[in-house]
Write an enzyme that holds these catalytic residues in place. Sequence first.
Site, PDB file in Angstrom:
ATOM      1  N   LYS A   5      -1.183  -1.477  -4.313  1.00  0.00           N
ATOM      2  CA  LYS A   5      -2.131  -0.274  -4.586  1.00  0.00           C
ATOM      3  C   LYS A   5      -0.896   1.000  -4.819  1.00  0.00           C
ATOM      4  CE  LYS A   5      -5.213  -0.664  -1.069  1.00  0.00           C
ATOM      5  NZ  LYS A   5      -5.833  -0.061  -0.033  1.00  0.00           N
ATOM      6  N   ASP A  24       0.691  -1.164   0.024  1.00  0.00           N
ATOM      7  CA  ASP A  24      -0.032  -0.089   0.095  1.00  0.00           C
ATOM      8  C   ASP A  24       0.829   1.295   0.099  1.00  0.00           C
ATOM      9  OD1 ASP A  24      -2.223   1.453   0.506  1.00  0.00           O
ATOM     10  OD2 ASP A  24      -2.397   1.243   2.509  1.00  0.00           O
TER      11      ASP A  24
END
Length: 180
Positions: free
Chosen positions: A130, A102
């Site tokens: 992500k 992330d």
Amino acid sequence: MHPDVQEILISEEEIAGKVRELAAGISEDYRGKSVLMVGIIKGAVIFLSDLIRYIEVPVNIDFMAVSSYGKVSKSSGVVKILKDLDQSIENRNVIVVEDIVDTGLTLKYMLENLTTRKPASLKTCTLLDKPSRRKVKVVPDYNGFTIPDKFVVGYGLDYAENYRNLREICVLKPEVYTKG
Ligand code: 5GP
């Protein structure tokens, strides 16, 4: 579909196909060698256990549990090791296995920490990436799926320790987060 799920982002079949593809790539890249897969507890456990069953070079596994130290350190990237490896990784070919990258802070810390232990090689494999949320530059060597900036659960990933057993990667209904 689970009643708390709003949307299935990645199906069971898509995950299974991708896991085999990643394992084939790893088997190819490490031909003639053995590899130590280091899973990050708890999220990567399901991914790791599926992945290793399709890897065709000798595999060992180990686990680390990490957590960030709260709000301030979330942005500074200070990570606390809750469970360390059981074995030395010196001269081993290590692949860190993550559920999702992330901000990248966890993986960056892991790489810096493990590098000091002198592995023969050190790579990273994540099921999900992500990149839109990245705070530090880390690019996984093996990545299953690049996903948009949505909070996902299932296939090992949790919300408040729940939903790890879902077989798909899912987005939860908004009301789940307000239920208390
Ligand atoms: P990073 O240090 O890259 O920001 O965070 C990595 C960790 O944050 C992951 O291993 C995971 O535990 C958690 N995380 C980040 N995004 C998500 C998400 O969409 N869903 C879930 N369940 N966990 C996430």
